[in-house]
Design a protein around this motif. Structure first.
Motif, PDB file in Angstrom:
ATOM      1  N   CYS A 149       0.734  -1.496   0.067  1.00  0.00           N
ATOM      2  CA  CYS A 149       0.028   0.003   0.075  1.00  0.00           C
ATOM      3  C   CYS A 149       0.678   1.182   0.043  1.00  0.00           C
ATOM      4  N   PHE A 150       0.271   2.535  -0.378  1.00  0.00           N
ATOM      5  CA  PHE A 150       1.026   3.482  -0.484  1.00  0.00           C
ATOM      6  C   PHE A 150       0.607   4.605   0.550  1.00  0.00           C
ATOM      7  N   ALA A 151       0.353   4.211   1.927  1.00  0.00           N
ATOM      8  CA  ALA A 151      -0.150   5.120   2.852  1.00  0.00           C
ATOM      9  C   ALA A 151       0.957   6.093   3.437  1.00  0.00           C
ATOM     10  N   TYR A 152       2.196   5.789   3.232  1.00  0.00           N
ATOM     11  CA  TYR A 152       3.328   6.398   3.678  1.00  0.00           C
ATOM     12  C   TYR A 152       3.989   7.293   2.566  1.00  0.00           C
ATOM     13  N   PRO A 153       4.849   8.220   2.729  1.00  0.00           N
ATOM     14  CA  PRO A 153       5.607   8.782   1.745  1.00  0.00           C
ATOM     15  C   PRO A 153       6.495   7.823   1.410  1.00  0.00           C
ATOM     16  N   GLY A 184      25.580  10.111  -0.280  1.00  0.00           N
ATOM     17  CA  GLY A 184      24.544  10.738   0.379  1.00  0.00           C
ATOM     18  C   GLY A 184      23.333  11.025  -0.800  1.00  0.00           C
ATOM     19  N   GLU A 185      23.427  10.506  -1.822  1.00  0.00           N
ATOM     20  CA  GLU A 185      22.494  10.827  -2.978  1.00  0.00           C
ATOM     21  C   GLU A 185      21.525   9.518  -2.881  1.00  0.00           C
ATOM     22  N   VAL A 186      20.080  10.100  -3.380  1.00  0.00           N
ATOM     23  CA  VAL A 186      19.298   9.376  -3.320  1.00  0.00           C
ATOM     24  C   VAL A 186      19.340   8.107  -4.589  1.00  0.00           C
ATOM     25  N   LEU A 187      19.182   7.029  -4.362  1.00  0.00           N
ATOM     26  CA  LEU A 187      19.380   6.051  -5.253  1.00  0.00           C
ATOM     27  C   LEU A 187      18.300   5.621  -6.028  1.00  0.00           C
ATOM     28  N   ARG A 188      17.011   5.499  -5.169  1.00  0.00           N
ATOM     29  CA  ARG A 188      15.828   5.052  -5.634  1.00  0.00           C
ATOM     30  C   ARG A 188      14.416   5.735  -4.520  1.00  0.00           C
ATOM     31  N   GLU A 189      13.375   5.678  -4.628  1.00  0.00           N
ATOM     32  CA  GLU A 189      12.347   5.781  -3.690  1.00  0.00           C
ATOM     33  C   GLU A 189      11.443   4.335  -3.850  1.00  0.00           C
ATOM     34  N   VAL A 190      11.100   3.853  -2.684  1.00  0.00           N
ATOM     35  CA  VAL A 190      10.478   2.529  -2.593  1.00  0.00           C
ATOM     36  C   VAL A 190       9.144   2.873  -1.902  1.00  0.00           C
ATOM     37  N   ALA A 191       7.893   2.344  -2.171  1.00  0.00           N
ATOM     38  CA  ALA A 191       7.024   2.304  -1.342  1.00  0.00           C
ATOM     39  C   ALA A 191       7.045   1.207   0.031  1.00  0.00           C
TER      40      ALA A 191
END
Ligand code: NDP
Length: 466
Positions: free
Chosen positions: A4-8, A18-25
């Protein structure tokens, strides 16, 4: 993964930059509950699947892990900061574990007739049944090893698994799941719930049959407390403060190099990393010099660079603060820095490989798990003093003695309260031997035949003919 995607979304950070590699639900409560329900519903059919089929899918998973080793190692290097050569070695090191489990599983599941008494027509027999739904909450430092120690025997013995990887090894956790599904494990039989500590805590509230946890002592205590009222089986593979004693009869150069590797491999972030070194006073200064020379030669840098031996700290700022606090505490109590001692001024989360001397057991660095590239060397006057100091800890994971004399090592190690004893080696795990901690290092066993039996429960059969 059905999440589910209730959270950011959760940000996966490269600790080297320190870089963002990916975003994951991130899985929320609804997703965690649904995963556990599906695992419960799928378990009887999975347990009824023939052992040959279960072994076949694990064999296919092994083949896929070999085929995809390079991109998988790269993912591990990027998200955990593990130097690429060490990431490849971890993937290769999983294979003997798979082979061991596959070789042993039939024997582990075979019924055992313990009495045949024709006179009174009585047989006594033990059959071993799966536990049911296993919650596998895992650490980031060796995600392939510590995950596979649990989910492979759990699946082979007919359990379904809900796997919560560490948030610091999420991409690897998801990849492990994708490979299992591609190999033929049904989606509901092995499910990944991606998320932080709160996803782990939610999993503990579900009606699972066992919790296999790998992580810190502090979280392990929370896991045990959460499960105690329901009397759910709990396995805890926790931290350590693993000692090495260097006797007065060793070859200094080779021993210093081996012990330093045990302390600094994986950037010191191994549960069985050497965390304390006691050196016999007869070779103290020669050993300290050789040890520091070895550590100064370590290449610190980009985990993707083939030459790198020391990478960043996976737990980022919190880990840097922890290392600085241990160094400050030690210096405040009279320790000296021989090399390192501070975070590095560069992007990412790097701590200089650090060696402290003039350390004692009033200092946190000799009592509390460091879990990074920082080690204290202490001088001792006798074998008895070394054993007393090795045992002066709440932990009990591994202990090592370096000496030319095997009988001396065995005598000393027999007196040390630890689950694993090493003579002239350290920071080593074998699939054939039980992996088990004592005291604050945990409860239960993985690996070895006992680590397969841990996913089974015996049923006692009393069979009387007429
Ligand atoms: P943590 O204890 O921080 O986390 C372990 C796992 O528990 C993670 O998946 C974490 O999620 C999750 N978690 C955090 N809080 C809770 C909670 N309240 N309830 C349920 N789950 C929770 O340990 P690390 O991941 O930092 O791992 C390092 C530690 O693991 C070291 O102490 C090391 O010695 C030990 N270890 C022991 C091994 C052994 O075999 N004995 C092997 C490998 C490591 P998240 O990460 O998302 O916060």
């Amino acid at each position: 993964m059905r999440a589910c995607f209730a959270y950011p979304p959760m940000r996966i950070i490269n600790p080297a930059t320190g870089e963002v590699l990916r975003e994951v639900a991130e899985a929320d409560r609804v997703a965690v509950t649904a995963a556990c329900r599906r695992a419960r519903a799928a378990q009887p059919a999975w347990a009824a699947t023939s052992l040959g089929t279960r072994c076949e899918v694990i064999r296919r998973w092994r083949a896929l892990a070999v085929e995809r080793a390079e991109p998988l190692a790269r993912t591990l290097a990027l998200e955990v900061g593990k130097p690429i050569a060490q990431a490849r070695r971890e993937l290769a090191g999983v294979l003997p574990r798979v082979d061991f489990f596959l070789a042993e599983i039939e024997g582990a599941l075979a019924p055992e007739v313990v009495l045949t008494s024709p006179g009174d027509h009585l047989d006594e027999m033990i059959r071993r049944e799966p536990l049911g739904v296993v919650a596998n909450i895992s650490a980031w430092n060796y995600p392939w090893y510590v995950g596979a120690n649990v989910f492979l025997p759990a699946l082979l013995t007919g359990n379904t698994v809900v796997y919560k990887p560490s948030e610091f090894a999420t991409l690897t956790g998801l990849a492990i799941g994708e490979l299992l599904h591609e190999a033929g494990v049904r989606a509901d039989v092995f499910q990944v719930v991606a998320g932080g500590g709160s996803a782990g805590a939610m999993l503990l509230e579900e009606p699972v049959d066992a919790v296999c946890f790998t992580g810190s002592h502090a979280t392990g205590v929370k896991v045990a407390a959460a499960m105690a009222p329901r009397l759910v089986r709990v396995q805890l593979e926790l931290g350590g403060k693993d000692p090495v004693y260097v006797c007065d009869d060793v070859d200094v150069a080779t021993t210093a190099a081996a012990v330093a590797d045990g302390a600094f491999y994986n950037t010191g972030q191994s549960c069985c990393a050497v965390e304390r070194v006691y050196v016999h006073e007869r070779l103290w200064s020669r050993f300290a010099d050789a040890f520091v020379a070895t550590v100064r030669d370590y290449v610190v840098g980009d985990p993707l660079d083939e030459r790198t031996y020391i990478g960043p700290l996976a737990r980022r700022e919190a880990a840097l603060d922890h290392h600085e606090a241990q160094v400050a505490d030690a210096l405040g109590r009279g320790a000296r820095v021989l090399t390192g001692g501070r975070r590095l001024e560069r992007p990412g989360f790097f701590f200089a490989p650090t060696v402290l001397v003039d350390v004692d057991h009033t200092m946190a660095v000799m009592r509390e798990e460091t879990f990074g590239p920082l080690i204290g060397l202490a001088r001792v006057g006798s074998d008895d003093e070394a054993v007393a100091l090795m045992n002066d800890t709440a932990y009990g994971l591994t202990a090592a003695v370096y000496t030319a004399d095997r009988a001396r090592a065995e005598r000393l190690l027999a007196r040390v309260n630890a689950g694993t004893a090493y003579w002239n080696c350290c920071d080593r795990v074998s699939p054939r031997l039980p992996w088990t901690g004592r005291g604050a290092s945990g409860l239960g066993v993985t690996l070895s035949r006992e680590g397969i039996a841990a996913f089974l429960r015996p049923k006692a059969w009393h069979l009387r003919g007429v």
